[in-house]
Design an enzyme around this catalytic site. Structure first.
Site, PDB file in Angstrom:
ATOM      1  N   GLU A 125      -2.203  -7.110  -6.052  1.00  0.00           N
ATOM      2  CA  GLU A 125      -2.795  -7.540  -4.793  1.00  0.00           C
ATOM      3  C   GLU A 125      -2.089  -8.801  -4.275  1.00  0.00           C
ATOM      4  OE1 GLU A 125      -4.615  -5.496  -3.480  1.00  0.00           O
ATOM      5  OE2 GLU A 125      -6.479  -5.028  -4.506  1.00  0.00           O
ATOM      6  N   ASP A 157      -1.513   2.634 -12.563  1.00  0.00           N
ATOM      7  CA  ASP A 157      -2.733   1.848 -12.713  1.00  0.00           C
ATOM      8  C   ASP A 157      -3.920   2.719 -13.094  1.00  0.00           C
ATOM      9  OD1 ASP A 157      -2.661   3.107 -10.249  1.00  0.00           O
ATOM     10  OD2 ASP A 157      -2.565   1.258  -9.091  1.00  0.00           O
ATOM     11  N   ASN A 186      -2.899  -3.645   2.475  1.00  0.00           N
ATOM     12  CA  ASN A 186      -2.632  -5.094   2.412  1.00  0.00           C
ATOM     13  C   ASN A 186      -1.276  -5.396   1.775  1.00  0.00           C
ATOM     14  OD1 ASN A 186      -3.067  -4.449  -0.224  1.00  0.00           O
ATOM     15  ND2 ASN A 186      -4.817  -5.831  -0.545  1.00  0.00           N
ATOM     16  N   HIS A 234      -0.198  -4.039  -1.091  1.00  0.00           N
ATOM     17  CA  HIS A 234      -0.146  -3.948  -2.561  1.00  0.00           C
ATOM     18  C   HIS A 234       0.677  -2.741  -3.007  1.00  0.00           C
ATOM     19  CE1 HIS A 234      -4.186  -1.515  -2.885  1.00  0.00           C
ATOM     20  NE2 HIS A 234      -3.172  -0.685  -2.875  1.00  0.00           N
TER      21      HIS A 234
HETATM   22  C1  F6R Z   1      -2.347   4.142  -6.641  1.00  0.00           C
HETATM   23  C2  F6R Z   1      -1.800   2.847  -6.276  1.00  0.00           C
HETATM   24  C3  F6R Z   1      -2.028   2.235  -4.953  1.00  0.00           C
HETATM   25  C4  F6R Z   1      -1.869   3.213  -3.780  1.00  0.00           C
HETATM   26  C5  F6R Z   1      -2.108   2.509  -2.459  1.00  0.00           C
HETATM   27  C6  F6R Z   1      -2.021   3.453  -1.284  1.00  0.00           C
HETATM   28  O1  F6R Z   1      -1.989   4.486  -7.962  1.00  0.00           O
HETATM   29  O2  F6R Z   1      -1.201   2.273  -7.113  1.00  0.00           O
HETATM   30  O3  F6R Z   1      -1.123   1.173  -4.788  1.00  0.00           O
HETATM   31  O4  F6R Z   1      -0.580   3.754  -3.800  1.00  0.00           O
HETATM   32  O5  F6R Z   1      -3.386   1.922  -2.474  1.00  0.00           O
HETATM   33  O6  F6R Z   1      -3.082   4.358  -1.353  1.00  0.00           O
HETATM   34  P1  F6R Z   1      -3.195   5.600  -0.367  1.00  0.00           P
HETATM   35  O7  F6R Z   1      -2.055   6.494  -0.688  1.00  0.00           O
HETATM   36  O8  F6R Z   1      -4.517   6.233  -0.724  1.00  0.00           O
HETATM   37  O9  F6R Z   1      -3.148   5.043   1.009  1.00  0.00           O
END
Ligand code: F6R
Length: 243
Positions: free
Chosen positions: A143, A67, A136, A138
């Site tokens: 989302e 992303d 959450n 995702h």
């Molecule tokens: C990042 C991504 C997100 C993160 C997720 C967890 O490229 O796609 O899905 O993997 O938000 O983030 P952290 O590792 O910061 O808890």
């Protein structure tokens, strides 16, 4: 699903790096799907160590990131392109033109996303996709919502994601509210999936994602349907997941 229980963040990072390293050794021209965020930082540091020791060669590897924020240029320190360049790519012998992140500066969302799907298809698909898990549920920026979005698409970030990402910005008003993300279908087409999770704050969502019903309200729950998923998580993150 294969679950690897790690003692702590260090062990989680080492074990996940082992799996990525094995993929690169077994298929030197593999396509890796990569993630940003806090969780993979230890994995990337270990891959850099192994490269420095002469144990890994990235010269034929290609990467596609999950992303990118919409509207942040590559030079912006909070863009995911910047993150990847600085946390991994500049420290290894990967070819920059083998690394792909959705183009957050393309204002035409449909074009940006279609182009990204074509890039992934052109590479022959993803051999191993590394994922983190959002608070959450995702994955990428898919989302919670009424449906599983299939392909790369523009997304409005949820309030909880904006709050979670605010730690990287000086003010909450600077956190982008939109992103381009691989879709759930794109992620599921990866031949292998490696998801890494750390910390007690994720224990509840780990249990809901991997033991609860498959629902777009918990996007990661769809991983239960994939034939080759490895979850590497530390004890804290696995606290609510019965053995
Ligand atoms: C990042 C991504 C997100 C993160 C997720 C967890 O490229 O796609 O899905 O993997 O938000 O983030 P952290 O590792 O910061 O808890």
């Amino acid at each position: 699903m294969n679950i690897i229980r790690a003692k702590d963040y260090e062990e989680m990072s080492r074990r996940a790096a082992d799996i990525l390293a094995a993929q690169i050794i077994l298929k030197p021209d593999c396509v890796l799907g990569l993630a940003t965020g806090s969780t993979p930082l230890g994995v990337y540091a270990r891959l850099i160590d192994r490269y420095n020791r002469g144990d890994l060669d990235f010269s034929r590897v290609s990467t596609v990131n999950l992303d990118e924020y919409r509207g942040l240029p590559a030079e912006n320190e909070q863009s995911y392109r910047y993150f990847m360049d600085h946390r991994l790519f500049r420290h290894i012998n990967i070819r920059q033109d083998h690394t792909f992140v959705p183009d957050g500066m393309e204002p035409d969302g449909a074009l940006a996303c279609q182009t990204y799907e074509e890039i992934i298809r052109g590479l022959g698909g993803i051999d191993l996709q590394l994922l983190g898990l959002g608070n959450n549920g995702h994955i990428g920026f898919n989302e919670p919502g009424p449906i599983f979005e299939k392909e790369t698409h523009p997304v409005d970030l949820s309030e909880s994601t904006i709050q979670a990402n605010a730690r990287f910005f000086e003010q909450i008003g600077q956190v982008p509210t939109q992103a381009y993300t691989m879709g759930i279908g794109t992620i599921l087409k990866a031949r292998k999936i490696l998801i890494i999770v750390s910390g007690s704050g994720k224990a509840d969502i780990v249990a809901r994602a991997f033991r609860g019903p498959v629902t777009p309200q918990v996007p990661a729950s769809i991983l239960q349907m994939h034939p080759d998923v490895t979850l590497v998580a530390d004890e804290e993150a696995l606290a609510d997941l019965p053995l």
